[in-house]
Design an enzyme around this catalytic site. Structure first.
Site, PDB file in Angstrom:
ATOM      1  N   TYR A 730     188.998 -31.028 -26.870  1.00 52.37           N
ATOM      2  CA  TYR A 730     189.703 -30.463 -28.023  1.00 52.37           C
ATOM      3  C   TYR A 730     188.707 -30.319 -29.163  1.00 52.37           C
ATOM      4  CZ  TYR A 730     193.297 -30.155 -31.747  1.00 52.37           C
ATOM      5  OH  TYR A 730     194.069 -29.760 -32.800  1.00 52.37           O
ATOM      6  N   SER A 731     188.564 -29.094 -29.672  1.00 54.64           N
ATOM      7  CA  SER A 731     187.666 -28.815 -30.787  1.00 54.64           C
ATOM      8  C   SER A 731     186.254 -29.301 -30.447  1.00 54.64           C
ATOM      9  CB  SER A 731     188.218 -29.480 -32.060  1.00 54.64           C
ATOM     10  OG  SER A 731     187.543 -29.027 -33.194  1.00 54.64           O
ATOM     11  N   PHE A 732     185.657 -30.174 -31.238  1.00 52.17           N
ATOM     12  CA  PHE A 732     184.315 -30.707 -30.988  1.00 52.17           C
ATOM     13  C   PHE A 732     184.161 -31.176 -29.542  1.00 52.17           C
ATOM     14  CE2 PHE A 732     181.537 -34.400 -30.726  1.00 52.17           C
ATOM     15  CZ  PHE A 732     180.407 -34.048 -31.463  1.00 52.17           C
ATOM     16  N   ALA A 734     185.160 -29.954 -26.852  1.00 56.03           N
ATOM     17  CA  ALA A 734     184.920 -28.913 -25.855  1.00 56.03           C
ATOM     18  C   ALA A 734     183.431 -28.789 -25.539  1.00 56.03           C
ATOM     19  CB  ALA A 734     185.476 -27.578 -26.345  1.00 56.03           C
ATOM     20  N   HIS A 895     194.604 -24.288 -35.305  1.00 58.85           N
ATOM     21  CA  HIS A 895     193.628 -25.198 -34.718  1.00 58.85           C
ATOM     22  C   HIS A 895     194.103 -26.642 -34.770  1.00 58.85           C
ATOM     23  CE1 HIS A 895     189.570 -26.299 -33.404  1.00 58.85           C
ATOM     24  NE2 HIS A 895     189.614 -27.279 -34.291  1.00 58.85           N
TER      25      HIS A 895
END
Length: 929
Positions: A730-732, A734, A895
């Site tokens: 998730y976010s960072f 990934a 997001h």
């Protein structure tokens, strides 16, 4: 049958006012030493007092300032004010000046619902002025076109020269009260000055109230009983009144009793559910200190049905503290009738043979008619019918809603309440409801609102859902039953039952008592295809579905194992806490917290309750690592250094035969964000989350991106030695998941699924933008301490401050109660911000290289810019790093909300479909369907 309250022969000073404004003028003139007291955290301490002349002066000042701001008679003013000291003067400014007040409550915990509320208010009230505080104004979501002013802007010149200028007329609309409970579009009940004056006169007579009374209110001001029963009535009788924040009583029900005793309160109001909470608390732990409740004359209990057993038990428990046996008055009223309008002063003796207390006799001027809902004709004596009410305190209708007004009011002026009742002489007893709503803890929730959400749950058949109230034996408040037809086989039903239960919790905030799947043939429908809830409810109450309920309970029990009794004091205490959280009578020591339906919010509630009951600081990670009563008791009892070695893998749910899914944390390092998503894969595939190093005492954060990747790979292979693997971030996270996949593939393993939750491969540029302040603000936004708009403004404001003051400012902006939920203080939030900043720093040195076999990218709205540009210019750069075409999947939300409570159900369905597609190439994943 029709009855009318007995006319009063008294022609006293209460007959003279014609507008609500005159009630305050009279109180300030006749009893200048009485007024309003505000209680703080200590309910027994002396209150901060504003006497009626001072309240009048402050209201007058605000009125002149509002006029200077353009507010003219007739304009609606929405009062977005939480504290009594802010709300009450503003209310009176409106009542004095002929403005129409509309109380609002900020929905801090649900910004999207709050935004929808404000858009509805803007449209319904036709350019209202919104009066709020600077702090609430900063938290308000954007999107609604509203004219907002905060109290600090409303200044006047020489306040000594301001005159009281009452321009309100009896026929003017004084209050607009939004209907509660539903997240759909609310209606606004309009109450005129004449309605209010008539109601106050009748209430005062029924209560035998006067200036010597001391009243107490803990209910929030969006509830009509708080405004009218808790405030306007003591103004009308010139009584002294005390107010306390609702959370003080809801956190500890005994606060209610302590306040009554300490301040010699004579009158108060509370919904019945609080009586049940007090009974449970005193039954388990009698009060150690003495209370004096001998002066309490009346505890009005309305807003929901009053079980006789609950009321009698309450009176019995408090008799030793002097509470008179006649002090509890069950009552009935609606927003449309200016709150309480029938009172039962004969409880409990006159109700000894009933399950529920009568609501009593009508106040002076109120007529009660029992009618056949279809014809309006009165049924035979003693036969139940719909309760219709008429009188000067009954609303004239719903603001700017002719259809709703026509549906609720007959041409003769009768209000159709939707409640079913029977009259015994002039004494009314309610026997049910004809309208489609559920009352839980005194709040109305509308069936259609929940049903519209549940039809979107995977495994639920559209148009085959019914939500209605039930009241199990010995229950103090109504509870919710949800019946639905499923689209899956019986062996899959536990999954769907869990999803339905969790969706209710996330949507309405409480658990349903009944979640029961039935065949479609069991759902009776009208000729227009509408499910007949009343028929289903009658069948349920008749026991028609008992056998089916046992079958489903057995299926669910098979998935969580049999019952194991708790052993020892810690297990016993934890089992009691679990039972309270989930509304169950008994908890198995081996059943998992999340198997019981625990959400991320429940984890925080559990930690807070354990701290209060056991005096133990319970890290969130401990609940995630040891979710059962037995596991958690063992962890609590272990030495501080035992079994605490850093392990990145946190198992959020362990059941299922499918290939495990490993999800990497976002840039804040924590994994609580995955809890609600993991629940959707129960009994399908294990769901593991990877948590950053550095949260526990003595842990050293990662020094490089490579060190973090290698640590996570090793931890994953300890859990699952060989592929195929399923990874996501998730976010960072990934970017970290991408690096993990590269290492595993280089080792000859197969990565069947790799997912990015809305992050492009090139993160360095975004990381370069994030200094410590930006990172701390993003963390605060992630934790719900500030909203998105505020997060955009804060960095510039904070950079000039020392680090401690930066973090302290973020804490000060947090919604009330949020820090307690998260167990956050200055040292903890500072440490967390440092850890997140460290991860951000690692991202500044990261540059993606190489390729993996395949990838799925879930695309949500970006932090800034349009989704189209975000996908085309940023997310599609993953094409450079895969050997096979990337799958791009659009998901709902932004997001920071894409896997939050509002969208997690839709996201889980898409993720499940992508996992099934990715694993369709191999037969090695039993969970791929």
């Amino acid at each position: 049958m029709t009855v009318e309250g007995v006319p009063s022969s008294a022609d006293d000073e209460q007959c003279s006012p014609s507008t609500a404004a005159e009630l305050l003028l009279r109180a300030a003139h006749n009893h200048p030493d009485n007024g309003v007291g505000y209680l703080g955290d200590d309910p027994e301490a002396a209150p901060q007092t504003m006497r009626y002349p001072h309240l009048l002066a402050e209201a007058t000042r605000l009125l002149h300032a509002l006029r200077g701001r353009g507010a003219r008679p007739g304009r609606a003013v929405a009062l977005l004010l939480e504290q009594p000291r802010d709300f009450l003067p503003a209310l009176w400014a409106c009542l004095l000046g002929g403005l129409t007040a509309c109380p609002l409550t900020p929905l801090r915990e649900d910004p999207q619902r709050w935004a929808a509320q404000l858009r509805n208010v803007a449209a319904l009230l036709d350019d209202p002025l919104v009066l709020t505080t600077p702090e609430l104004r900063a938290h308000m979501p954007t999107g609604a076109r509203l004219d907002v002013v905060d109290l600090t802007e409303l200044t006047t010149g020489d306040t000594q020269q301001l005159s009281v200028d009452v321009v309100a007329r009896p026929e003017d609309v004084a209050l607009l009260v939004l209907t509660s409970g539903s997240t759909g579009t609310a209606k606004a009940v309009q109450l005129t000055h004449a309605n209010l004056v008539a109601s106050m006169r009748a209430k005062a007579e029924a209560h035998r109230a006067g200036p010597d009374d001391i009243t107490f209110n803990w209910v929030s001001y969006d509830h009509v009983a708080a405004v009218l029963e808790g405030h306007l009535l003591p103004v009308a009788t010139s009584a002294t009144q005390l107010h306390i924040a609702p959370q003080s009583v809801l956190t500890d029900p005994v606060v209610f009793l302590r306040a009554l005793s300490a301040h010699r309160v004579t009158a108060t109001f509370t919904p019945n559910f609080l009586l049940g909470l007090i009974n449970a608390r005193l039954g388990a732990s009698p009060l150690a200190d003495a209370l004096d409740l001998s002066h309490v004359h009346r505890i009005i209990s309305g807003g929901e049905a009053n079980p006789v057993a609950t009321g009698v038990r309450f009176l019995e428990l408090l008799a030793q503290h002097g509470l008179p046996r006649t002090a509890l008055w069950p009552a009935f009223g609606m927003t449309e009738t200016c709150a309480g309008s029938l009172y039962n002063r004969e409880f409990p003796d006159a109700d000894a043979d009933g399950e529920f207390a009568a609501v009593g006799r009508p106040v002076t001027g109120l007529e009660v008619h029992i009618a056949d809902p279809a014809t309006g004709a009165a049924p035979s004596a003693g036969t139940p019918g719909e309760v219709w009410l008429r009188g000067p305190m009954v609303t004239t209708g719903y603001y700017r809603d002719a259809a709703a007004t026509a549906a609720a009011l007959t041409p003769e002026g009768w209000l159709r309440t939707g409640d079913l009742g029977v009259l015994n002489g002039d004494r009314l007893t309610l026997v049910g409801r004809s309208k489609d709503s559920i009352i839980v803890n005194g709040v109305n929730y509308y069936s259609h609102d929940l049903e519209s959400v549940l039809v979107e749950v995977e495994g639920v058949a559209r148009s085959f859902v019914a939500a209605f109230p039930v009241r199990p034996p010995d229950c103090d408040t109504e509870q919710l039953a949800v019946l639905f037809a499923s689209t899956v086989l019986d062996e899959e039903l536990p999954h769907v039952v869990a999803r339905v239960r969790d969706r209710v919790v996330l949507h309405w905030g409480f658990r349903p008592a009944v979640v029961l799947p039935l065949p479609r043939s069991e759902f009776p429908k009208t000729s227009l295809g509408k499910v007949q809830r009343g028929v289903l409810r009658a069948r349920w109450e008749a026991g028609s579905y008992t056998e089916r309920a046992h079958e489903v309970a057995a299926l669910v029990a098979d998935t969580v194992g049999g019952h194991t009794d708790p052993q020892g004091p810690t297990e016993t205490a934890l089992a009691e806490i679990y039972a309270e959280l989930f509304g169950l009578s008994a908890i198995s020591a081996t059943t998992g917290f999340f198997d019981l339906g625990g959400t991320s919010l429940d984890v925080l509630r559990l930690a807070r309750t354990v701290r209060a009951r056991l005096g133990v600081e319970l890290p969130v990670l401990d609940v995630l690592r040891a979710p059962s009563v037995r596991e958690l008791a063992r962890l609590i009892g272990a030495p501080a250094t035992a079994d605490r070695a850093y392990d990145p893998v946190v198992t959020l749910q362990a059941s299922g035969e499918g290939t495990p899914l490993f999800c990497v944390h976002p840039g804040v390092g924590e994994v609580l964000v995955f809890v609600n998503l993991a629940k959707h894969f129960a009994r399908e595939r294990p769901f593991h989350a990877l948590r950053a190093r550095g949260f526990n005492p003595g842990e050293k954060p990662f020094g490089s991106f490579t060190e973090m990747t290698r640590s996570y790979v090793a931890a994953i292979r300890r859990v699952q030695p060989h592929g195929p693997y399923a990874l996501a971030g998730y976010s960072f996270g990934a970017a970290v998941a991408f690096e993990i996949a590269k290492v595993l593939e280089a080792d000859g393993e197969r990565v069947a699924f790799l997912g990015s939750f809305n992050l492009p491969p090139h993160i360095k540029y975004r990381m370069d933008e994030l200094d410590f302040v930006e990172t701390a603000v993003n963390l605060a936004m992630f934790l719900g301490l500030v909203d998105v708009d505020e997060a955009g403004r804060l960095p510039g404001r904070l950079r000039s401050l020392p680090k401690n003051e930066q973090i302290a400012t973020l804490l000060n902006l947090a919604p009330p109660g949020r820090l307690a939920q998260l167990n956050l203080d200055l040292p903890r939030l500072t440490a967390w911000a440092d850890l997140a900043h460290g991860l951000t720093s690692l991202g500044r040195t990261y540059y993606p290289t190489g390729q993996v076999r395949a990838m799925t990218v879930f695309c949500a709205d970006p932090l800034r810019g349009t989704r189209h540009d975000w996908v085309q210019k940023e997310l599609r750069r993953w094409d450079e790093h895969t050997r096979e075409p990337v799958q791009y999947v659009d998901v709902l939300g932004e997001h920071y909300s894409m896997i939050g409570p509002r969208h997690v159900h839709a996201f889980a369905a898409l993720l499940r479909a992508e996992l099934a597609r990715a694993f369709s190439e191999t037969a090695l994943d039993p969970g791929a369907t």
